[in-house]
Design a protein around this motif. Structure first.
Motif, PDB file in Angstrom:
ATOM      1  N   GLY A  23       1.191  -1.169  -0.029  1.00  0.00           N
ATOM      2  CA  GLY A  23       0.320  -0.070   0.409  1.00  0.00           C
ATOM      3  C   GLY A  23       0.981   0.909   0.121  1.00  0.00           C
ATOM      4  O   GLY A  23       2.161   1.066   0.065  1.00  0.00           O
ATOM      5  N   SER A  24      -0.250   2.409  -0.192  1.00  0.00           N
ATOM      6  CA  SER A  24       0.716   3.558  -0.273  1.00  0.00           C
ATOM      7  C   SER A  24       1.811   3.523   1.350  1.00  0.00           C
ATOM      8  O   SER A  24       2.950   4.266   1.490  1.00  0.00           O
ATOM      9  CB  SER A  24       0.264   4.967   0.105  1.00  0.00           C
ATOM     10  N   SER A  25       1.564   2.927   2.533  1.00  0.00           N
ATOM     11  CA  SER A  25       2.795   3.278   4.024  1.00  0.00           C
ATOM     12  C   SER A  25       2.383   1.931   4.265  1.00  0.00           C
ATOM     13  O   SER A  25       2.631   1.861   5.461  1.00  0.00           O
ATOM     14  CB  SER A  25       1.884   4.425   4.131  1.00  0.00           C
ATOM     15  N   SER A  26       2.416   1.004   3.452  1.00  0.00           N
ATOM     16  CA  SER A  26       2.559   0.009   4.236  1.00  0.00           C
ATOM     17  C   SER A  26       3.039  -1.736   4.101  1.00  0.00           C
ATOM     18  O   SER A  26       2.381  -1.719   1.959  1.00  0.00           O
ATOM     19  CB  SER A  26       0.572  -1.152   5.086  1.00  0.00           C
ATOM     20  N   VAL A  27       3.179  -2.499   3.903  1.00  0.00           N
ATOM     21  CA  VAL A  27       3.224  -4.000   2.881  1.00  0.00           C
ATOM     22  C   VAL A  27       2.750  -4.737   4.024  1.00  0.00           C
ATOM     23  O   VAL A  27       2.948  -4.860   4.937  1.00  0.00           O
ATOM     24  CB  VAL A  27       5.075  -3.993   2.975  1.00  0.00           C
ATOM     25  N   LYS A  28       1.791  -5.335   3.645  1.00  0.00           N
ATOM     26  CA  LYS A  28       1.099  -6.791   4.300  1.00  0.00           C
ATOM     27  C   LYS A  28       2.052  -7.761   3.535  1.00  0.00           C
ATOM     28  O   LYS A  28       1.762  -8.274   1.768  1.00  0.00           O
ATOM     29  CB  LYS A  28      -0.393  -6.856   4.122  1.00  0.00           C
ATOM     30  N   ALA A  41       4.185 -17.952   7.762  1.00  0.00           N
ATOM     31  CA  ALA A  41       4.466 -16.497   8.438  1.00  0.00           C
ATOM     32  C   ALA A  41       3.585 -15.781   7.151  1.00  0.00           C
ATOM     33  O   ALA A  41       3.338 -15.658   6.375  1.00  0.00           O
ATOM     34  CB  ALA A  41       5.864 -16.329   8.306  1.00  0.00           C
ATOM     35  N   SER A  42       3.436 -14.799   7.975  1.00  0.00           N
ATOM     36  CA  SER A  42       2.359 -13.465   7.929  1.00  0.00           C
ATOM     37  C   SER A  42       3.014 -11.867   8.490  1.00  0.00           C
ATOM     38  O   SER A  42       3.543 -12.000   9.620  1.00  0.00           O
ATOM     39  CB  SER A  42       1.338 -13.701   7.933  1.00  0.00           C
ATOM     40  N   GLY A  43       2.616 -11.015   8.126  1.00  0.00           N
ATOM     41  CA  GLY A  43       2.969  -9.791   8.489  1.00  0.00           C
ATOM     42  C   GLY A  43       2.597  -8.711   7.874  1.00  0.00           C
ATOM     43  O   GLY A  43       2.721  -8.150   6.757  1.00  0.00           O
ATOM     44  N   LEU A  44       2.850  -7.368   8.956  1.00  0.00           N
ATOM     45  CA  LEU A  44       2.509  -5.959   7.964  1.00  0.00           C
ATOM     46  C   LEU A  44       3.194  -4.507   8.532  1.00  0.00           C
ATOM     47  O   LEU A  44       3.975  -4.901  10.097  1.00  0.00           O
ATOM     48  CB  LEU A  44       1.006  -5.986   9.406  1.00  0.00           C
ATOM     49  N   ARG A  54       6.143   0.356  12.484  1.00  0.00           N
ATOM     50  CA  ARG A  54       6.038  -0.567  13.064  1.00  0.00           C
ATOM     51  C   ARG A  54       5.528  -1.925  12.654  1.00  0.00           C
ATOM     52  O   ARG A  54       5.006  -2.122  11.072  1.00  0.00           O
ATOM     53  CB  ARG A  54       4.656  -0.815  13.857  1.00  0.00           C
ATOM     54  N   LEU A  55       6.014  -2.657  12.989  1.00  0.00           N
ATOM     55  CA  LEU A  55       6.666  -4.514  11.896  1.00  0.00           C
ATOM     56  C   LEU A  55       5.899  -4.872  12.634  1.00  0.00           C
ATOM     57  O   LEU A  55       6.278  -5.199  13.849  1.00  0.00           O
ATOM     58  CB  LEU A  55       7.690  -4.831  11.224  1.00  0.00           C
ATOM     59  N   VAL A  56       4.888  -6.003  12.929  1.00  0.00           N
ATOM     60  CA  VAL A  56       4.060  -7.210  13.140  1.00  0.00           C
ATOM     61  C   VAL A  56       4.192  -8.504  12.424  1.00  0.00           C
ATOM     62  O   VAL A  56       3.911  -8.468  11.957  1.00  0.00           O
ATOM     63  CB  VAL A  56       2.892  -6.999  13.648  1.00  0.00           C
ATOM     64  N   HIS A  57       4.854  -9.525  13.140  1.00  0.00           N
ATOM     65  CA  HIS A  57       5.686 -10.192  12.744  1.00  0.00           C
ATOM     66  C   HIS A  57       4.876 -12.200  13.040  1.00  0.00           C
ATOM     67  O   HIS A  57       5.221 -11.998  14.322  1.00  0.00           O
ATOM     68  CB  HIS A  57       7.109 -10.852  12.300  1.00  0.00           C
ATOM     69  N   ALA A  79      12.983  -0.783   3.152  1.00  0.00           N
ATOM     70  CA  ALA A  79      13.992  -0.784   4.258  1.00  0.00           C
ATOM     71  C   ALA A  79      12.364  -1.678   4.598  1.00  0.00           C
ATOM     72  O   ALA A  79      13.194  -2.946   5.657  1.00  0.00           O
ATOM     73  CB  ALA A  79      14.047   0.313   5.099  1.00  0.00           C
ATOM     74  N   ALA A  80      11.748  -1.851   4.734  1.00  0.00           N
ATOM     75  CA  ALA A  80      10.081  -2.336   5.433  1.00  0.00           C
ATOM     76  C   ALA A  80      10.248  -3.643   4.560  1.00  0.00           C
ATOM     77  O   ALA A  80      10.504  -4.016   5.520  1.00  0.00           O
ATOM     78  CB  ALA A  80       8.738  -1.557   4.507  1.00  0.00           C
ATOM     79  N   LEU A  81      10.526  -3.424   3.556  1.00  0.00           N
ATOM     80  CA  LEU A  81      10.357  -5.337   2.765  1.00  0.00           C
ATOM     81  C   LEU A  81      11.630  -6.037   3.624  1.00  0.00           C
ATOM     82  O   LEU A  81      11.957  -6.737   3.661  1.00  0.00           O
ATOM     83  CB  LEU A  81      10.486  -5.825   1.330  1.00  0.00           C
ATOM     84  N   ARG A  82      13.336  -5.146   3.237  1.00  0.00           N
ATOM     85  CA  ARG A  82      14.567  -5.784   3.929  1.00  0.00           C
ATOM     86  C   ARG A  82      14.324  -6.329   5.733  1.00  0.00           C
ATOM     87  O   ARG A  82      14.950  -7.089   6.078  1.00  0.00           O
ATOM     88  CB  ARG A  82      15.469  -5.067   4.106  1.00  0.00           C
ATOM     89  N   ALA A  83      13.257  -5.465   6.395  1.00  0.00           N
ATOM     90  CA  ALA A  83      13.184  -5.954   7.798  1.00  0.00           C
ATOM     91  C   ALA A  83      12.461  -6.828   7.641  1.00  0.00           C
ATOM     92  O   ALA A  83      12.294  -7.993   8.851  1.00  0.00           O
ATOM     93  CB  ALA A  83      12.500  -4.566   7.828  1.00  0.00           C
ATOM     94  N   ALA A  84      10.888  -7.172   6.602  1.00  0.00           N
ATOM     95  CA  ALA A  84      10.200  -8.019   6.727  1.00  0.00           C
ATOM     96  C   ALA A  84      11.550  -9.400   6.083  1.00  0.00           C
ATOM     97  O   ALA A  84      10.582 -11.103   6.742  1.00  0.00           O
ATOM     98  CB  ALA A  84       9.423  -7.810   5.526  1.00  0.00           C
ATOM     99  N   ALA A  85      12.076  -9.258   5.817  1.00  0.00           N
ATOM    100  CA  ALA A  85      12.809 -10.121   5.240  1.00  0.00           C
ATOM    101  C   ALA A  85      13.540 -10.955   6.300  1.00  0.00           C
ATOM    102  O   ALA A  85      13.982 -11.992   6.169  1.00  0.00           O
ATOM    103  CB  ALA A  85      14.075  -9.986   3.422  1.00  0.00           C
ATOM    104  N   GLU A  86      14.220 -10.089   7.566  1.00  0.00           N
ATOM    105  CA  GLU A  86      15.324 -10.240   8.397  1.00  0.00           C
ATOM    106  C   GLU A  86      14.197 -10.973   9.279  1.00  0.00           C
ATOM    107  O   GLU A  86      14.483 -12.241  10.001  1.00  0.00           O
ATOM    108  CB  GLU A  86      15.559  -9.108   9.112  1.00  0.00           C
TER     109      GLU A  86
END
Length: 413
Positions: A23-28, A41-44, A54-57, A79-86
């Motif tokens: 989304g414009s300011s989010s990634v699910k 696994a899933s996250g936002l 905020r990242l919730v995994h 940066a958000a997707l790299r954090a999700a990948a981590e």
């Protein structure tokens, strides 16, 4: 490097699909194993670009792991997707895994060109960019997610699954607006429809619930979330849907007006002195339920109704009245209706909405059983009595699974 169609096959034995909804300011995101459709696994990630993101995994079920939350600043989608990948890597599910077959991207607007899931090439990405004028809030964010994923895994098949694709089967007389044809064609003005992955999944699951093949079933699907849309599905093909050029048309929604006399916009400009941008914000973000009563949460609206709140009661009645109009109209379009099905947050969880929407439609063969309607369940189920001529059902949607299925089917060759 962009994945080419020639290189779009998954690695032998790879069975996982990562689904991204940018989304414009989010990634699910969700990681699924396509052998058994299990969620690994899933996250936002939300508030991307703000001071505090905020990242919730959610880690794999049954693994003993706890939901993890990270607060910090993710300046952009990369940066958000790299954090999700981590976070995925911490669960042993890293994006470098040879078991990852593809990444499936939700893309809101595919226009008329994209009628099915599509491997993302440079030309495909350019076409998605060309559609930005008709999806200015959605396609740019989808493009950002695609480019970021390509940077993280340039060797992996990337697939676009379009919200509009399921609705491209609408006949021309249903898709066209009655305006000058040359003007409409020059500016791509027509009815595209949205929530297509949900309507496809739910209509198919409804046929399964009835024990029939999708080609033999006519279904009215009511996707009722903060955004809401209806579709008429004949034999597995969409023949009519409520959203149009944008997701603004159709049902009353959480913050969107739905159907409105287009002259209201001219009136607001001339009489109230509002700009086009101000009217856009009014109709998309300050209308619908929130505009009528100040709340867009159906649970809160029902609580207020129980306490005697007249504004909440009127908002609910307007919401339900629009639903009834569409059920009646789509019954006429289909000619024969085998089921009316409710899905998404409100559709799956609000028994008062379902009861009120079907109430009074007995002449159309529609009846709700009060006891069945009151049952809370995450499973597809009928809420109509056995004698009802038309089935009424609740079928939980699963757009991520639909995107994963379409993605995997394309690359598993």
């Amino acid at each position: 490097m962009t994945t080419t169609e020639e290189d779009a096959a998954a690695a032998p034995g790879a069975s996982r699909v990562l689904v991204l909804n940018s989304g414009s300011s989010s990634v699910k995101y969700q990681l699924l194993d396509m052998r058994d459709h299990s969620r690994l696994a899933s996250g936002l990630v939300e508030r991307i670009g703000e001071e505090t993101s905020r990242l919730v995994h959610t880690p794999p079920a049954g693994g003993g792991g706890q939901v993890r939350e990270r607060l910090g600043r993710f300046p952009d989608h990369e940066a958000a997707l790299r954090a999700a990948a981590e976070e995925l890597a911490a669960d042993g599910l890293g994006l470098d895994s040879p078991e990852l077959a593809a990444i499936g991207h939700r893309v809101v607007h595919g226009g008329l060109r994209f009628t099915e899931p599509t491997v993302i090439t440079d030309e495909v990405l350019k076409e998605i960019e060309r559609l930005v004028p008709v999806a200015p809030l959605h396609n740019p964010a989808n493009i950002t997610g695609i480019r970021t994923a390509q940077a993280l895994r340039p060797d992996l098949p990337q697939v676009a699954v379009f919200d509009t694709a399921f609705h491209t089967t609408m006949p021309e007389y249903a898709a066209r607006y009655a305006i000058d044809v040359e003007t409409a064609d020059a500016h791509r003005i027509r009815r595209y429809g949205f929530h297509g992955t949900s309507h496809a999944y739910v209509s198919r699951k409804t046929a399964e619930l009835l024990g029939r093949a999708p080609k033999d079933v006519n279904v009215i699907v009511l996707h009722l979330g903060n955004g809401a849309s209806a579709s008429a599905v004949a034999g597995g093909r969409c023949v009519e849907t409520s959203m149009g050029l944008t997701p603004l048309e159709g049902l009353v929604m959480g913050t969107r007006s739905g159907d409105i006399d287009p002259a209201v916009t001219f009136h607001l400009k001339r009489v109230a002195g509002m700009s086009a941008d101000e009217i856009d914000v009014l109709l998309n973000k300050k209308s619908g339920l929130v505009g009528l009563c100040g709340d867009n949460d159906m649970r809160e609206i029902r609580r207020r109704i129980d306490e005697g709140d007249a504004r909440a009661a009127l908002a609910f009645d307007i919401y339900v009245h629009r639903l009834k109009k569409y059920i009646g109209a789509y019954s006429a379009v289909l000619g024969r209706v085998d089921a009316v099905v409710f899905t998404a947050g409100v559709g799956e969880n609000s028994s008062p909405v379902r009861e009120a929407a079907i109430g009074g439609l007995e002449e159309l063969g529609l009846v709700v059983d009060a006891d069945l309607n009151a049952v809370r369940s995450g499973e597809p189920r009928l809420i109509s009595p056995d004698y009802a001529r038309v089935a009424v059902a609740v079928v939980p949607t699963d757009e991520e699974l639909e995107i994963a299925n379409q993605t995997f089917a394309l690359v598993d060759n």
